[in-house]
Design a protein around this motif. Structure first.
Motif, PDB file in Angstrom:
ATOM      1  N   ASN A   1       2.294  -4.184   0.736  1.00  0.00           N
ATOM      2  CA  ASN A   1       0.575  -3.389   0.200  1.00  0.00           C
ATOM      3  C   ASN A   1       0.257  -2.474   1.612  1.00  0.00           C
ATOM      4  O   ASN A   1       0.654  -3.298   2.785  1.00  0.00           O
ATOM      5  CB  ASN A   1      -0.261  -3.582  -0.113  1.00  0.00           C
ATOM      6  CG  ASN A   1      -1.422  -3.395  -1.075  1.00  0.00           C
ATOM      7  OD1 ASN A   1      -2.004  -2.916   0.002  1.00  0.00           O
ATOM      8  ND2 ASN A   1      -1.474  -3.859  -2.126  1.00  0.00           N
ATOM      9  N   LYS A   2      -0.120  -1.136   1.255  1.00  0.00           N
ATOM     10  CA  LYS A   2      -0.144  -0.455   2.633  1.00  0.00           C
ATOM     11  C   LYS A   2      -1.423  -0.268   2.742  1.00  0.00           C
ATOM     12  O   LYS A   2      -2.028  -0.680   4.274  1.00  0.00           O
ATOM     13  CB  LYS A   2      -0.014   1.036   1.932  1.00  0.00           C
ATOM     14  CG  LYS A   2       1.160   1.894   1.637  1.00  0.00           C
ATOM     15  CD  LYS A   2       0.838   3.750   1.761  1.00  0.00           C
ATOM     16  CE  LYS A   2       2.354   3.927   0.892  1.00  0.00           C
ATOM     17  NZ  LYS A   2       2.034   5.247   0.904  1.00  0.00           N
ATOM     18  N   SER A   3      -2.458  -1.299   2.543  1.00  0.00           N
ATOM     19  CA  SER A   3      -3.990  -1.395   2.297  1.00  0.00           C
ATOM     20  C   SER A   3      -3.804  -2.372   3.323  1.00  0.00           C
ATOM     21  O   SER A   3      -3.848  -3.720   3.367  1.00  0.00           O
ATOM     22  CB  SER A   3      -4.755  -2.091   1.488  1.00  0.00           C
ATOM     23  OG  SER A   3      -6.254  -2.584   2.193  1.00  0.00           O
ATOM     24  N   ASP A   4      -4.527  -2.478   4.959  1.00  0.00           N
ATOM     25  CA  ASP A   4      -4.983  -3.897   5.885  1.00  0.00           C
ATOM     26  C   ASP A   4      -5.687  -4.719   5.338  1.00  0.00           C
ATOM     27  O   ASP A   4      -5.659  -5.401   5.405  1.00  0.00           O
ATOM     28  CB  ASP A   4      -4.987  -3.386   7.141  1.00  0.00           C
ATOM     29  CG  ASP A   4      -4.365  -2.114   8.012  1.00  0.00           C
ATOM     30  OD1 ASP A   4      -3.023  -2.365   7.952  1.00  0.00           O
ATOM     31  OD2 ASP A   4      -4.567  -1.211   8.658  1.00  0.00           O
ATOM     32  N   ASP A   5      -6.128  -4.657   4.789  1.00  0.00           N
ATOM     33  CA  ASP A   5      -7.882  -5.324   3.528  1.00  0.00           C
ATOM     34  C   ASP A   5      -6.807  -6.415   2.779  1.00  0.00           C
ATOM     35  O   ASP A   5      -6.784  -6.973   2.993  1.00  0.00           O
ATOM     36  CB  ASP A   5      -9.026  -4.518   3.455  1.00  0.00           C
ATOM     37  CG  ASP A   5      -9.411  -3.876   4.520  1.00  0.00           C
ATOM     38  OD1 ASP A   5      -9.664  -3.740   5.503  1.00  0.00           O
ATOM     39  OD2 ASP A   5     -10.355  -2.919   4.044  1.00  0.00           O
TER      40      ASP A   5
ATOM     41  N   CYS B   1      -6.597  -0.073 -11.519  1.00  0.00           N
ATOM     42  CA  CYS B   1      -7.432   0.978 -11.575  1.00  0.00           C
ATOM     43  C   CYS B   1      -8.163   0.688 -12.366  1.00  0.00           C
ATOM     44  O   CYS B   1      -7.831   0.639 -13.245  1.00  0.00           O
ATOM     45  CB  CYS B   1      -6.643   2.158 -11.283  1.00  0.00           C
ATOM     46  SG  CYS B   1      -5.983   3.005 -12.795  1.00  0.00           S
ATOM     47  N   ILE B   2      -9.523   1.562 -12.332  1.00  0.00           N
ATOM     48  CA  ILE B   2      -9.799   1.685 -12.915  1.00  0.00           C
ATOM     49  C   ILE B   2     -10.298   2.505 -13.244  1.00  0.00           C
ATOM     50  O   ILE B   2     -10.955   3.774 -12.669  1.00  0.00           O
ATOM     51  CB  ILE B   2     -11.534   0.437 -12.661  1.00  0.00           C
ATOM     52  CG1 ILE B   2     -11.247  -0.292 -12.148  1.00  0.00           C
ATOM     53  CG2 ILE B   2     -12.665   0.816 -13.817  1.00  0.00           C
ATOM     54  CD1 ILE B   2     -12.035  -2.017 -12.670  1.00  0.00           C
TER      55      ILE B   2
ATOM     56  N   PRO C   1     -14.080   5.045  -5.431  1.00  0.00           N
ATOM     57  CA  PRO C   1     -12.897   7.246  -5.596  1.00  0.00           C
ATOM     58  C   PRO C   1     -11.997   6.622  -4.577  1.00  0.00           C
ATOM     59  O   PRO C   1     -12.230   6.639  -3.326  1.00  0.00           O
ATOM     60  CB  PRO C   1     -13.951   8.009  -5.741  1.00  0.00           C
ATOM     61  CG  PRO C   1     -15.216   7.849  -5.867  1.00  0.00           C
ATOM     62  CD  PRO C   1     -15.358   6.361  -5.869  1.00  0.00           C
ATOM     63  N   GLY C   2     -10.879   7.144  -4.413  1.00  0.00           N
ATOM     64  CA  GLY C   2      -9.077   7.252  -4.076  1.00  0.00           C
ATOM     65  C   GLY C   2      -8.883   5.834  -3.785  1.00  0.00           C
ATOM     66  O   GLY C   2      -9.160   5.065  -4.263  1.00  0.00           O
ATOM     67  N   LYS C   3      -7.946   6.165  -3.128  1.00  0.00           N
ATOM     68  CA  LYS C   3      -6.556   5.634  -3.239  1.00  0.00           C
ATOM     69  C   LYS C   3      -7.463   3.769  -2.407  1.00  0.00           C
ATOM     70  O   LYS C   3      -8.505   4.123  -1.107  1.00  0.00           O
ATOM     71  CB  LYS C   3      -5.383   5.819  -2.382  1.00  0.00           C
ATOM     72  CG  LYS C   3      -4.519   7.100  -2.785  1.00  0.00           C
ATOM     73  CD  LYS C   3      -3.687   7.299  -1.923  1.00  0.00           C
ATOM     74  CE  LYS C   3      -3.116   8.709  -3.000  1.00  0.00           C
ATOM     75  NZ  LYS C   3      -1.605   9.460  -2.256  1.00  0.00           N
ATOM     76  N   LYS C   4      -6.919   2.010  -2.734  1.00  0.00           N
ATOM     77  CA  LYS C   4      -7.586   1.524  -2.113  1.00  0.00           C
ATOM     78  C   LYS C   4      -6.877   1.297  -0.585  1.00  0.00           C
ATOM     79  O   LYS C   4      -7.844   1.326   0.756  1.00  0.00           O
ATOM     80  CB  LYS C   4      -6.346  -0.275  -2.729  1.00  0.00           C
ATOM     81  CG  LYS C   4      -7.329   0.045  -4.063  1.00  0.00           C
ATOM     82  CD  LYS C   4      -6.321  -1.239  -4.792  1.00  0.00           C
ATOM     83  CE  LYS C   4      -7.333  -1.515  -6.627  1.00  0.00           C
ATOM     84  NZ  LYS C   4      -5.399  -0.794  -6.752  1.00  0.00           N
TER      85      LYS C   4
END
Length: 247
Positions: free
Chosen positions: A196-200, A73-74, A139-142
């Motif tokens: 990982n929850k992110s499809d991308d 995270c940043i 901002p927000g979760k990936k």
């Protein structure tokens, strides 16, 4: 870097009914880049297209990008600049050192320090170029927003795919020993997972795995397809050669 006319031509081929794969093969442009142009056609301003004159160690950057997409995270500093933080479990001291070394290779002028948390550490570095180096920051979760690589990032990943995969596995992946019973006998076999929850982000992982010859499948956790599984013997052997278990 692709000019606007090239981008428009690729998207025109898509609008004519061509598949993403066929347009990529005809033009020689990566599918990730074409997908990104569907979101934003105009190139970024020149200062952001090659950040900070480019990472001095592209292989280390590919590894660090994998770590960032998994457990990074940043955050903004009140007086300007940003902190990059990569969460690493205490159980993997080798990973912590690899993460520190990658940050130092990517930003030699920035200090790296470790903040102890319960059960983990945050490998942290303050600098004024982290959002430039990781434009996926927002901002927000990936997993709740789009994650698309910039063209210059895809060029680095194409040149250093194993380093990128290693970063992903070292952050959100593992090597485990599974077992099954056949004809009354217990058999054990190694397997790699990336979760990982992110499809991308999962697609970035599977696209890169395919490029290096790894066969993979998607396994659902409940109704969610969260897990990338690598279980074929030849693919596991190849992963062992280039990745190996965390330590």
């Amino acid at each position: 870097m692709y000019d606007l006319a090239t981008r428009q031509h690729a998207l025109a081929l898509l609008s004519d009914g061509r598949s993403l794969n066929s347009v990529s093969k005809q033009t020689g442009i990566s599918r990730a880049a074409i997908r990104a142009w569907q979101v934003r056609l105009e190139p970024l301003p020149r200062m952001n297209q090659t950040p900070c004159a480019g990472p001095p160690d592209p292989a280390a950057y590919a590894y660090l990008l994998g770590l960032y997409l998994g457990d990074g995270c940043i955050s903004a500093h009140p007086r300007g600049g940003h902190h990059l933080r990569i969460a690493c479990a205490d159980a993997w001291p080798g990973l912590i050192e690899l993460c520190r070394a990658a940050i130092r290779a990517v930003r030699p002028s920035d200090k790296v320090y470790v903040l102890q948390r319960q059960g983990c550490v945050a490998v942290t570095s303050y600098g004024r170029h982290w959002t430039c180096l990781f434009p996926q920051h927002a901002p927000g979760k990936k997993h709740e927003r789009r994650i698309v690589l910039e063209d210059w990032q895809q060029v680095i990943i194409d040149a250093h795919p194993w380093e990128f995969v290693r970063g992903l596995i070292h952050s959100d992946g593992c090597r485990v020993t599974n077992w099954t019973v056949r004809n009354g006998k217990r058999y054990e076999y190694p397997r790699y997972f990336f979760t990982n929850k992110s499809d991308d982000i999962r697609k970035l992982c599977t696209d890169t795995l395919a490029k290096v010859g790894i066969q993979w499948t998607i396994l659902a956790r409940g109704s969610d397809p969260l897990n990338v599984s690598i279980a074929r013997k030849a693919s596991v052997a190849l992963m062992d050669e280039h990745i190996g278990p965390k330590y």
